[in-house]
Design an enzyme around this catalytic site. Structure first.
Site, PDB file in Angstrom:
ATOM      1  N   ASP A  48       0.886  -1.351  -0.051  1.00  0.00           N
ATOM      2  CA  ASP A  48      -0.159  -0.046   0.064  1.00  0.00           C
ATOM      3  C   ASP A  48       0.809   1.363   0.042  1.00  0.00           C
ATOM      4  OD1 ASP A  48      -2.037  -1.741   0.126  1.00  0.00           O
ATOM      5  OD2 ASP A  48      -2.866  -0.969   1.961  1.00  0.00           O
ATOM      6  N   ARG A  87       1.107   5.937  17.053  1.00  0.00           N
ATOM      7  CA  ARG A  87       0.640   7.049  15.767  1.00  0.00           C
ATOM      8  C   ARG A  87       1.441   8.512  16.234  1.00  0.00           C
ATOM      9  NH1 ARG A  87       0.864   3.259  12.691  1.00  0.00           N
ATOM     10  NH2 ARG A  87      -1.220   1.909  11.871  1.00  0.00           N
ATOM     11  N   ASP A 128      -6.656   5.864  12.358  1.00  0.00           N
ATOM     12  CA  ASP A 128      -5.215   6.002  12.173  1.00  0.00           C
ATOM     13  C   ASP A 128      -5.080   7.368  11.337  1.00  0.00           C
ATOM     14  OD1 ASP A 128      -4.112   4.312  13.929  1.00  0.00           O
ATOM     15  OD2 ASP A 128      -3.883   2.840  12.043  1.00  0.00           O
ATOM     16  N   SER A 133      -6.060  -7.113   8.147  1.00  0.00           N
ATOM     17  CA  SER A 133      -4.841  -6.316   8.046  1.00  0.00           C
ATOM     18  C   SER A 133      -4.370  -6.193   9.629  1.00  0.00           C
ATOM     19  CB  SER A 133      -5.444  -4.822   7.701  1.00  0.00           C
ATOM     20  OG  SER A 133      -6.194  -4.305   8.572  1.00  0.00           O
TER      21      SER A 133
END
Lengths: 406, 406, 406, 406
Positions: free
Chosen positions: C18, C98, C127, C179
């Site tokens: 990705d 994050r 996210d 994922s």
């Protein structure tokens, strides 16, 4: 601890009839050394005669301390950084003074090697709790003597008889039919005629404030500057905390500001009516909130606001020297780092109201967005996505409810 | 939904220049049926001419509804049961009106089979959020048209040009340099000259209240009766919710009560100054709290108080029709079952203040303890154990701290 | 900012398909310099090949930074001092990573003079919010490019086609049908087969933990020492934060500890199922609470506990760099000053459980009350007064209710 | 009330040595009628011999009541609707039983015209508070006799001597060196060897649960169905509340589930270690939260979660019959209207874990959005505006901070 084992007592002593009787009673009952301690917290009484009076009533040693600056700087100001207010109305003027008295009383007990302390608060009120939680904080093993809970002098007449018998002079001025407590932050009234909760408190009760009806016909504007949430100047003039509060008391009193009539919940479990005059404090709180309006983040403010009732409860209930108050204070003080600016407050006939606020260093309002392109900071189109996502869970809920009905 | 797919729009229409332009713009841009809806929430304007005006500007159908009683009964009253106040000052007069407008607008959309709704709120404010969260609650699939976020008419001049081009009459009276919103609960002002946060709002801005300086020189006393937390009578006279609020607005306005100047935090993230007049609401909140003082349990009150900021935030941010508000309302309403009694409030020169409260059925103050022996309800001796145990953890902590130092 | 105006982009780059496609897409669409940044947060992948891969896919410059110690010390540990847990189950392993990635990415943007940053998070998840709130904190004017919200590559096939067309190698290993995100604190799984909320997650999904059924048949005991609320040693051996967490991960993983299956609420408004493995974190939280049990004051703990859901919400929603989180952290950290001691935790077959705790310096349990006389600390008689006064308001209420019935 | 004035006492009687001595002591000291009351709350003891024993020890009348269904339905279930947990670990098994005992005891006092009640809880624990707050709720004027606070029998030897002297049989089975309390929800242990907070509780202490090491090697799955937040069926089989809890206790006990070792804070102010077995309750809480995951709104859940510590504190401290608990229960119950669905929980070797959840009527997950166009419910583009506006105040803050530095 049995009475005969007590060696030395420090008594919080006001010089009034009640603590004079207590002083004598302690001497009579305990037969040990009794040291009196009187704090000047700005109650406005002359403290000079207290020394003589205390000795005359049997004190072995007398302490009289001016604690006004410490009171405002280390007790009132931290509490006002929190906007503390009890049950929506009471600015905690008596509550915040008790821990300081307890602190100094225990310092004296340590200096003097006293093994007991005593106070004149009754067994039905909040103050006994505030004093004693303070005492135990400084010395968990101290002996606390609370005569009102112990003795047999449970009527006014019994007290008067005891006073007469022990040559304690009884004030000739007729006592006003309520009790009161005064310091630099406020004066409180309770008891007697105030127990009719429907009757208005009489005008002649008030001490610090003019009747609004007799206040000046012209409004007055006052500008108060804050640094880290603490008031530091009024109308451009720097003042110490105690000076500043005294100054606001005078101004506020002239305009009849800060009267409150509250039927409140005591920590010991019953309701009690209090009438309060807090002229300077009322102005200070309004001004502080005004500067917060322009300098404080929204989420900080809202979260903080939800904790103010708990903070106020801690102060009211006597938990000043407690880890939970200190923990909450850490949060409060963190929130005050940016509270720098000036509030403009209008005083008129019993009321004060913010009419302007500014901050040169910490304003979050209408910044000069020069570093931004047009619409980069706020693009109206963004509101659509904002609303769409904020409504998502509500829309799903409505869909679900509709599906359920089928 | 693409513009050409929209078949029928219901527009919240005030009859002013902005929503007139929107009405025309919708007709021009969407080319479909447009129905206007105007709610009478007590804004004091004549609604009669609106019908003609709407048709003249292109409306296909016109709804004008008197929602005053529903507004006060089902929106204002539940919110006042919670003592809701935003950021310590704002009584949420505009916030609480939007959900009702959205509710009725969506009812009309359903009746008329409309697939879209529209409003005149800008993309920078709170009202768009309040309207649209309401819309989506009633129909998660509705198309929302917010012209201010969509069109190119982003200056006053562009609007005027558009109006002229489309034969929309422009009011000759010069618009006052601020915007305002009025209903039975309040009037608000924002924008323009108010953006100087330091400058006092001009006296000629105020609509509902006399200047305190021009208010009567004689105080007025008002007695308000509550049942289950809802005001039901003033000075002994029963009134419907809307009548009662209108009555208090009149009295409060005469005495200059309920002016607030607040720099507040919008839900969309910036700060904004609002000036408010809420004469009746200010009296109502004070009176409600007075009756709570005598009828509400302490722990109920303190826990409730800690939740009021969150409740107020929900209303301010537009989450009236949300499960979290309903959940909190269940708690609030449970707390109000005993809030029955009368408050006596003194109005004078811009301020109102409780001077008495009573409850014949639910007073928790000074009950007749006839079923008790003397001292059975409250024995002063009990306070010692109370304090001793309440201080236990603090004493252990002090012991521990002392041990640590060694 | 229009695409052609962007001069230099820093991309958070994982080396997977990705972000490889995003890297190429940015080059294609923006035609400007693109710098990749990859953080080693303990995800266990080899980062070495990333450099080559990034250059091969068009990167102009490549940053690869080991942030493991900073991650655990400055992000994980403060959060664990708060016992943060989201919706009762999730230990916030992805949420807390994050902000650090955003921080370092913005540092690089500053060093490199980049005017834009980009990430590979989708438009439906949490996210994107966490990254972007972080970006804006460090530079409110930064341009954020979120390809998943912008591009047309909205299907797996479109992505594959784009990759092929642009010579991006597609991993031959078949992607597992979910994922995941991994770092030193945890690994998370979501999507695909997990969307059947009733079906158990398959055993072959788990990475960090053995199946409890295959864990050792013998329990293991672990002792963790805390200083000021931070874990500093395991079984007597001092370790750095990252070492310690890695060590607990290994041990916990062996015993199958820290698996959680949660249907949670995303910040963007929908529900989403996540499966998590947090072996070390699960042990750490249990041990931390054990040391708090013996060292923390009751009221501090209860007040703190009421704020944990809010703290966790802030972290989950991406508000790490916010004044409200910092304010709450100040409270948390104040509460941790005394949290010094050792916890003993038993690990067995998927579960860990405190079996002992001690503190040499800060125990509030069973102190040696040598300074006290017998019964001075706790006199059972005191309980009577304690109960009598605590029940006072309840007794009054019952009296009142009884009177009302008559 | 002086001893000689007491006319009739209802004693909460377990049949054990302590309450047998109390029964005799009451007869000896008060010389009045004493009625014993024993409640079957599922403690597993045979209650039949109690009647004979009570009469033999001097009881004038004996009540033995099966309260199991009322206990689970009206006490355990409301508390589990709130997910109540004390200090993160304790499921309040003893706390929730005391109010029911007090309720029934006071009903009997009313029926029998007793003017006093008595219990066997010591003066250092929580139970005295829970009993007595309950008593006072039902009759504020009741006389409460707490022998442990009154008598001189302050050592084990004194008690044994008193028993011998009064012909009370002393159990031959050696008492285990800890005290315990058991009912349908749990069994608790405290005292004696548990006071070494570092030592693991001995395996032979546990009663309701197998050691995890001896639990089945094969996991078991259990499906629990909830209606309005109350468990109504297990593995498809409808059960009454008490049946259901008993069933889960059996299953959970087999798998060694629900052991907790907690050093907790008592309401009277000291810390105390408790070890608990709550097999069914542990499963029930996990399952309840699982169904909430799929049926409960996010904001409802988060706000509720912040109130759980307070709710648990109320129950722990004995405030079940209080207006604040009832107010909070109203909020909780409102939140449970949609909590309808089934949880699937995996039990294995001392631990239980949700592996699936579903709701046919109230799922908020992944609804069939058939009434919507593609992307109408969730358009990824919306996330940009959402983030932009949510970050606005943070961006302004950063701008302001940067400006300040200059």
């Amino acid at each position: 601890m049995a009475k005969q084992e007590v060696k030395k007592i420090v008594l919080a002593y006001s010089g009034g009839l009640d603590t004079s009787i207590i002083l004598k009673w302690l001497k009579n009952e305990y037969g040990c050394e009794v040291i009196t301690f009187s704090a000047d917290l700005g109650q406005g009484d002359e403290l000079a005669p207290i020394r003589e009076k205390a000795f005359a009533t049997g004190a072995d040693k007398v302490y009289i301390d001016d604690l006004k600056e410490e009171f405002v700087r280390d007790f009132v100001y931290p509490m006002f950084r929190a906007n503390a207010i009890y049950e929506g109305h009471y600015l905690l003027g008596t509550s915040i003074a008790r821990p300081l008295i307890a602190k100094r009383q225990m310092e004296i007990a340590k200096i003097e090697g006293a093994d007991a302390v005593s106070h004149g608060a009754t067994g039905k009120g909040n103050d006994q709790v505030r004093f004693e939680l303070g005492y135990y904080h400084f010395n968990p093993a101290i002996t606390v003597i609370a005569p009102w809970r112990d003795w047999k002098l449970n009527s006014r007449q019994a007290l008067v008889n005891y006073a007469k018998k022990n040559d304690i002079p009884i004030p000739v001025t007729k006592k006003r039919p309520w009790s009161s407590d005064r310091n630099l932050l406020h004066i409180s009234f309770e008891g007697a005629i105030l127990e009719d909760t429907w009757a208005e408190a009489p005008e002649n009760m008030y001490v610090l404030t003019k009747a609004p009806e007799k206040a000046p016909n012209k409004p007055q504007y006052v500008e108060i500057e804050f640094k880290n949430g603490n008031a530091v100047a009024v109308d451009g003039e720097k003042m110490s905390p105690a000076q500043l509060l005294a100054h606001l008391n005078f101004i506020g009193g002239e305009h009849g500001i800060g009267r409150v009539d509250l039927l409140e919940n005591r920590s010991v479990g019953m309701k009690s009516r209090g009438v309060y005059e807090t002229p300077g404090g009322t102005i200070l709180r309004e001004a502080h909130m005004a500067v917060e309006q322009i300098t404080m983040d929204r989420e900080v403010m809202h979260l903080r606001d939800s904790l103010v009732p708990r903070y106020a409860e801690m102060v009211y209930n006597g938990y000043w020297f407690s880890p939970e108050r200190e923990m909450l204070q850490a949060l409060i003080d963190e929130s005050q780092k940016t509270v720098n600016g000036v509030a403009r407050v209008k005083l008129y006939k019993g009321h004060c109201r913010t009419v302007g606020r500014k901050s040169e260093t910490d304003s979050l309002f209408n910044l000069d967005f020069a570093t931004f392109e047009k619409d980069q900071v706020y693009n109206q189109k963004d509101a659509e996505g904002f609303i769409k996502l904020n409504s998502l869970r509500l829309r799903i809920r409505s869909l679900q409810a509709a599906a359920k009905k089928k």
